[in-house]
Design a protein around this motif. Structure first.
Motif, short mmCIF file in Angstrom:
data_model
loop_
_atom_site.label_atom_id
_atom_site.label_comp_id
_atom_site.label_asym_id
_atom_site.label_seq_id
_atom_site.Cartn_x
_atom_site.Cartn_y
_atom_site.Cartn_z
N ASP A 52 2.93 -1.18 -0.60
CA ASP A 52 3.24 0.22 -0.81
C ASP A 52 4.60 0.60 -0.23
OD1 ASP A 52 1.96 -0.46 1.53
OD2 ASP A 52 0.89 1.42 1.76
N LEU A 53 5.09 1.72 -0.69
CA LEU A 53 6.31 2.33 -0.19
C LEU A 53 5.89 3.68 0.36
CD1 LEU A 53 9.40 2.71 0.04
CD2 LEU A 53 9.38 3.50 -2.31
N THR A 54 6.11 3.90 1.66
CA THR A 54 5.59 5.08 2.32
C THR A 54 6.69 5.83 3.05
OG1 THR A 54 3.51 3.90 2.69
CG2 THR A 54 3.85 5.89 3.98
N LEU A 55 6.72 7.13 2.88
CA LEU A 55 7.58 7.98 3.69
C LEU A 55 6.84 8.20 5.00
CD1 LEU A 55 9.96 9.87 4.18
CD2 LEU A 55 8.69 11.64 2.93
N VAL A 56 7.35 7.60 6.07
CA VAL A 56 6.65 7.60 7.35
C VAL A 56 6.98 8.83 8.18
CG1 VAL A 56 6.35 6.32 9.51
CG2 VAL A 56 6.56 5.08 7.37
N CYS B 269 7.70 -5.13 -4.12
CA CYS B 269 8.70 -5.41 -5.17
C CYS B 269 9.88 -4.44 -5.09
CB CYS B 269 8.07 -5.39 -6.56
SG CYS B 269 6.81 -6.63 -6.79
N VAL B 270 10.25 -4.11 -3.87
CA VAL B 270 11.38 -3.24 -3.61
C VAL B 270 12.29 -3.94 -2.61
CG1 VAL B 270 12.12 -1.02 -2.64
CG2 VAL B 270 10.04 -1.15 -4.02
N ASP B 271 13.56 -4.07 -2.96
CA ASP B 271 14.54 -4.68 -2.07
C ASP B 271 15.03 -3.61 -1.09
OD1 ASP B 271 16.88 -5.59 -0.84
OD2 ASP B 271 17.54 -6.68 -2.61
N PRO B 272 14.77 -3.76 0.21
CA PRO B 272 15.19 -2.73 1.17
C PRO B 272 16.69 -2.42 1.14
CG PRO B 272 13.65 -4.23 2.20
CD PRO B 272 13.99 -4.82 0.87
N GLU B 273 17.52 -3.42 0.95
CA GLU B 273 18.96 -3.16 0.90
C GLU B 273 19.36 -2.42 -0.37
OE1 GLU B 273 21.01 -3.32 3.49
OE2 GLU B 273 19.15 -3.89 4.49
N ARG C 209 -5.04 -12.42 6.77
CA ARG C 209 -3.85 -13.03 7.36
C ARG C 209 -2.59 -12.39 6.81
NH1 ARG C 209 -5.94 -15.02 11.63
NH2 ARG C 209 -7.70 -16.35 11.17
N GLU C 210 -1.50 -12.51 7.56
CA GLU C 210 -0.18 -12.12 7.10
C GLU C 210 0.46 -13.29 6.38
OE1 GLU C 210 2.37 -10.76 10.23
OE2 GLU C 210 0.93 -9.26 10.91
N VAL C 211 1.12 -13.01 5.26
CA VAL C 211 1.87 -14.03 4.53
C VAL C 211 3.23 -13.46 4.15
CG1 VAL C 211 -0.15 -15.29 3.66
CG2 VAL C 211 0.79 -13.40 2.33
N GLN C 212 4.18 -14.33 3.89
CA GLN C 212 5.54 -13.90 3.57
C GLN C 212 5.70 -13.47 2.12
OE1 GLN C 212 7.99 -13.44 5.84
NE2 GLN C 212 6.30 -13.83 7.25
N THR C 213 5.01 -14.15 1.19
CA THR C 213 5.10 -13.81 -0.23
C THR C 213 3.70 -13.84 -0.84
OG1 THR C 213 5.31 -16.06 -1.11
CG2 THR C 213 7.34 -15.00 -0.32
N ARG C 214 3.58 -13.28 -2.02
CA ARG C 214 2.29 -13.29 -2.73
C ARG C 214 1.85 -14.71 -3.09
NH1 ARG C 214 0.17 -8.46 -5.03
NH2 ARG C 214 1.56 -6.71 -4.71
N LEU C 215 2.80 -15.64 -3.17
CA LEU C 215 2.48 -17.01 -3.56
C LEU C 215 2.29 -17.94 -2.37
CD1 LEU C 215 4.96 -17.32 -6.56
CD2 LEU C 215 2.53 -16.72 -6.62
N SER C 216 2.43 -17.42 -1.17
CA SER C 216 2.24 -18.25 0.02
C SER C 216 0.78 -18.65 0.16
CB SER C 216 2.66 -17.49 1.28
OG SER C 216 4.02 -17.17 1.27
#
Length: 113
Positions: free
Chosen positions: A104-108, A38-42, A80-87
């Motif tokens: 999650d949001l991680t400082l890599v 729920c974080v917009d990268p831009e 599996r990988e999905v694009q959204t939580r509702l996929s």
């Protein structure tokens, strides 16, 4: 925009780490922002540009990776990988999915001077 408060906390974290590890400047920061975070990268990039002014991260390059959302499908018993939580499940079309990652949001990584 909660991305602004996330970036403010990130700057606080960088300050704490600079005292702990004796660096004075951050030249590059790499973040991983999961698709379900729920974080917009831009918006995060924009907010970081605003809050880093006059800090040890001023001028730092920002790399943002976006790892996929992972779910466990109860119908076909697979991850599996999905694009959204509702996929739906991309294999069986099932909707009984449990999130397994990508929220999650991680400082890599940091590059410092």
């Amino acid at each position: 925009m909660h991305e602004l408060s996330l970036c403010e906390r990130l700057i606080d974290l960088l300050q704490e780490e600079s005292q702990r590890h004796a660096f004075h400047r951050v030249t590059r920061i790499r973040l991983a922002v999961g698709r379900f975070a729920c974080v917009d990268p831009e918006a995060l990039r924009f907010a970081f540009d605003v809050v880093r002014r006059d800090t040890l991260a001023e001028g730092a390059a920002v790399d943002i990776q976006q790892p996929p959302g992972l779910v466990w499908c109860e119908d076909c018993s697979s991850e599996r990988e999905v694009q959204t939580r509702l996929s739906p499940c991309p294999i069986c079309g099932g909707l009984r999915l449990s999130p397994r990652g990508g929220d999650d949001l991680t400082l890599v990584e940091l590059e410092v001077a």
